[in-house]
Motif scaffolding. Structure first.
Motif, mmCIF file in Angstrom:
data_model
loop_
_atom_site.group_PDB
_atom_site.id
_atom_site.type_symbol
_atom_site.label_atom_id
_atom_site.label_comp_id
_atom_site.label_asym_id
_atom_site.label_seq_id
_atom_site.Cartn_x
_atom_site.Cartn_y
_atom_site.Cartn_z
ATOM 1 N N TYR A 1 27.866 -35.706 14.777
ATOM 2 C CA TYR A 1 28.968 -35.788 13.819
ATOM 3 C C TYR A 1 28.578 -36.617 12.597
ATOM 4 C CZ TYR A 1 33.452 -36.389 11.670
ATOM 5 O OH TYR A 1 34.459 -36.373 10.743
ATOM 6 N N LEU A 2 28.251 -37.881 12.817
ATOM 7 C CA LEU A 2 27.866 -38.752 11.688
ATOM 8 C C LEU A 2 26.441 -39.270 11.890
ATOM 9 C CD1 LEU A 2 29.369 -39.885 9.073
ATOM 10 C CD2 LEU A 2 29.530 -42.042 10.345
ATOM 11 N N HIS A 3 25.616 -38.448 12.514
ATOM 12 C CA HIS A 3 24.233 -38.849 12.782
ATOM 13 C C HIS A 3 24.163 -40.010 13.778
ATOM 14 C CE1 HIS A 3 19.907 -39.175 11.731
ATOM 15 N NE2 HIS A 3 20.077 -37.956 11.308
ATOM 16 N N GLU A 4 25.189 -40.128 14.615
ATOM 17 C CA GLU A 4 25.215 -41.222 15.591
ATOM 18 C C GLU A 4 24.103 -41.054 16.620
ATOM 19 O OE1 GLU A 4 27.496 -38.946 15.120
ATOM 20 O OE2 GLU A 4 28.160 -38.057 16.999
ATOM 21 N N HIS A 5 23.688 -42.158 17.186
ATOM 22 C CA HIS A 5 22.566 -42.150 18.119
ATOM 23 C C HIS A 5 23.067 -41.884 19.533
ATOM 24 C CE1 HIS A 5 20.321 -44.902 15.071
ATOM 25 N NE2 HIS A 5 20.440 -43.655 14.658
ATOM 26 N N ALA A 6 22.703 -40.727 20.063
ATOM 27 C CA ALA A 6 23.247 -40.300 21.356
ATOM 28 C C ALA A 6 22.905 -41.281 22.472
ATOM 29 C CB ALA A 6 22.720 -38.912 21.704
ATOM 30 N N ASN A 7 21.722 -41.849 22.428
ATOM 31 C CA ASN A 7 21.319 -42.702 23.557
ATOM 32 C C ASN A 7 21.925 -44.104 23.493
ATOM 33 O OD1 ASN A 7 19.775 -43.824 21.559
ATOM 34 N ND2 ASN A 7 17.837 -43.736 22.690
ATOM 35 N N TYR B 1 20.186 -27.514 18.788
ATOM 36 C CA TYR B 1 20.578 -28.912 18.619
ATOM 37 C C TYR B 1 19.355 -29.768 18.321
ATOM 38 C CZ TYR B 1 21.692 -33.619 20.379
ATOM 39 O OH TYR B 1 21.835 -34.974 20.523
ATOM 40 N N ARG B 2 19.543 -30.760 17.467
ATOM 41 C CA ARG B 2 18.526 -31.814 17.324
ATOM 42 C C ARG B 2 19.228 -33.165 17.361
ATOM 43 N NH1 ARG B 2 14.942 -30.778 12.665
ATOM 44 N NH2 ARG B 2 13.699 -29.657 14.209
ATOM 45 N N ALA B 3 18.766 -34.035 18.251
ATOM 46 C CA ALA B 3 19.346 -35.371 18.345
ATOM 47 C C ALA B 3 19.046 -36.140 17.063
ATOM 48 C CB ALA B 3 18.757 -36.112 19.541
ATOM 49 N N ALA B 4 20.050 -36.805 16.526
ATOM 50 C CA ALA B 4 19.849 -37.617 15.326
ATOM 51 C C ALA B 4 18.804 -38.680 15.617
ATOM 52 C CB ALA B 4 21.174 -38.254 14.908
ATOM 53 N N THR B 5 17.855 -38.823 14.708
ATOM 54 C CA THR B 5 16.756 -39.798 14.860
ATOM 55 C C THR B 5 16.025 -39.602 16.197
ATOM 56 O OG1 THR B 5 18.308 -41.275 13.695
ATOM 57 C CG2 THR B 5 16.196 -42.198 14.250
ATOM 58 N N TYR B 6 16.024 -38.365 16.693
ATOM 59 C CA TYR B 6 15.347 -38.002 17.956
ATOM 60 C C TYR B 6 15.885 -38.780 19.163
ATOM 61 C CZ TYR B 6 11.682 -36.290 14.700
ATOM 62 O OH TYR B 6 10.972 -35.673 13.702
ATOM 63 N N LYS B 7 17.091 -39.323 19.073
ATOM 64 C CA LYS B 7 17.576 -40.192 20.160
ATOM 65 C C LYS B 7 18.306 -39.375 21.223
ATOM 66 C CE LYS B 7 17.468 -44.443 17.456
ATOM 67 N NZ LYS B 7 16.569 -45.267 18.232
ATOM 68 N N PHE B 8 17.579 -38.468 21.802
ATOM 69 C CA PHE B 8 18.016 -37.649 22.947
ATOM 70 C C PHE B 8 18.318 -38.598 24.110
ATOM 71 C CE2 PHE B 8 17.348 -34.761 26.510
ATOM 72 C CZ PHE B 8 17.536 -33.469 26.025
ATOM 73 N N ASP C 1 16.836 -26.921 22.289
ATOM 74 C CA ASP C 1 16.834 -28.262 21.704
ATOM 75 C C ASP C 1 15.576 -28.385 20.852
ATOM 76 O OD1 ASP C 1 17.553 -31.212 21.571
ATOM 77 O OD2 ASP C 1 15.498 -31.278 22.319
ATOM 78 N N SER C 2 15.655 -29.205 19.802
ATOM 79 C CA SER C 2 14.456 -29.465 18.994
ATOM 80 C C SER C 2 14.414 -30.934 18.627
ATOM 81 C CB SER C 2 14.448 -28.580 17.751
ATOM 82 O OG SER C 2 13.239 -28.776 17.023
ATOM 83 N N SER C 3 14.342 -31.780 19.667
ATOM 84 C CA SER C 3 14.344 -33.240 19.461
ATOM 85 C C SER C 3 13.125 -33.912 20.051
ATOM 86 C CB SER C 3 15.557 -33.878 20.153
ATOM 87 O OG SER C 3 16.747 -33.190 19.927
ATOM 88 N N LEU C 4 12.326 -33.181 20.816
ATOM 89 C CA LEU C 4 11.287 -33.834 21.628
ATOM 90 C C LEU C 4 9.883 -33.461 21.148
ATOM 91 C CD1 LEU C 4 13.016 -33.346 25.121
ATOM 92 C CD2 LEU C 4 13.323 -35.202 23.480
ATOM 93 N N PHE C 5 8.901 -34.046 21.800
ATOM 94 C CA PHE C 5 7.522 -33.980 21.277
ATOM 95 C C PHE C 5 6.495 -33.517 22.315
ATOM 96 C CE2 PHE C 5 9.615 -37.886 19.447
ATOM 97 C CZ PHE C 5 9.848 -37.384 18.179
ATOM 98 N N GLY C 6 6.955 -32.940 23.461
ATOM 99 C CA GLY C 6 6.081 -32.848 24.623
ATOM 100 C C GLY C 6 5.061 -31.731 24.702
#
Ligand code: ZN
Length: 306
Positions: free
Chosen positions: A99-105, A134-141, A157-162
């Protein structure tokens, strides 16, 4: 180099996705809620994204006949309807970016779900369809993100690096396609200088940044990988940098056998070749850990700073 290269469509050597996260000033309100309105210069730099860079990037894509993916915090969708119109008018994908780029974790599971669903409603209203990605804001999945993505019916999802190619995130409850990138393909370390965010990196010449992005592309092309840039309109959409993007796209076209696609299309292709048996994705079972590892707990003092 890649043990399970993807059979990309039409014999392409690699898949290419220029994804842009149109965060605009959501990140300023998030970081400095009480004083964001007094930081006018920072605000103007961030508004450059929807106001100037988005029309410029969409025009650039049109020139090359490319459809691409934009991640927008839902607050930005409400705040910048013209930019949304511009993106949608050319058939690009809009995906979920909180919503506002909040950090999910840093949220509870309930809070994360609440804002996720509220954002989905805004995306549906603006685009006429539910988000596929989906992409977690600041990659904070977070530890709860996977469950939310599965229960809310997202495809990727497109938040990770694996990995260098798509892979599968899985639990007994379901699975989702992961479309990974990494910081080498993020524009933040190259271009983001801001006293308001205390991100005081030395700004790189576009030559320098482009060199790295190009090397990543050449390697993806050589070995059957995926080139997935995580960029920001207010950074990479600035004039000289946008000109460098055009140069890079021309280079990719000259090289040939490149599949330019939205993330939605890449995720669908990954599922298709997985289903027909022509490709074996790696599967990551989540969670990686249930909590802090016990080996370094209270019974083994001195190894971890509390
Ligand atoms: Zn973002």
């Amino acid at each position: 180099m890649i043990l399970n290269p993807v059979p990309w469509p039409n014999g392409a050597r690699c898949a290419v996705a220029f994804t842009f996260d149109m965060d605009a000033d959501s990140i300023l309100h998030l970081a400095h809620h009480a004083t964001a309105d007094t930081r006018v210069a920072a605000m103007s730099a961030l508004r450059y994204g929807p106001d100037i860079a988005i029309p410029r990037l969409v025009n650039l894509y049109r020139e090359f006949g490319m459809k691409q993916t934009f991640f927008l915090p839902a607050w930005c969708i409400e705040r910048y309807p013209e930019a949304v119109e511009t993106i949608l008018a050319d058939g690009h994908e809009i995906a979920h970016h909180h919503y506002l780029h909040e950090h999910a974790n840093e949220k509870t599971a309930e809070e994360e779900l609440y804002w996720f669903q509220r954002s989905t409603e805004i995306i549906v209203k603006a685009t006429g369809q539910r988000p596929r990605g989906y992409r977690a804001a600041t990659y904070k999945f977070s530890r709860d993100t996977f469950d939310i993505l599965v229960s809310e019916g997202l495809e990727y999802d497109s938040s990770l690096f694996g990995d260098d190619v798509p892979y599968i995130l899985e639990k007994d409850t379901g699975s989702i396609v992961e479309l990974p990138s990494h910081y080498g393909l993020d524009d933040w370390p190259h271009y983001q200088f801001s006293r308001d965010f205390l991100t005081m990196m030395t700004i790189k010449s576009t030559r320098y940044a482009l060199e790295g992005f190009k090397e990543e592309f050449d390697a993806a092309w050589e070995y059957g990988g995926m080139w997935l840039a995580v960029w920001h309109p207010f950074l990479s959409g600035r004039l000289a940098r946008a000109a460098a993007i055009k140069e890079l796209i021309e280079y990719m076209h000259d090289k040939g056998k490149v599949w330019f696609a939205t993330l939605e299309e890449i995720a669908a292709h990954a599922r298709k070749v997985q289903a027909d048996g022509s490709w074996q994705p790696r599967v990551h079972r989540l969670p990686y850990y249930e909590g802090p590892i016990p080996e370094l707990g209270a019974a083994e003092p001195g190894l971890v700073v509390p």
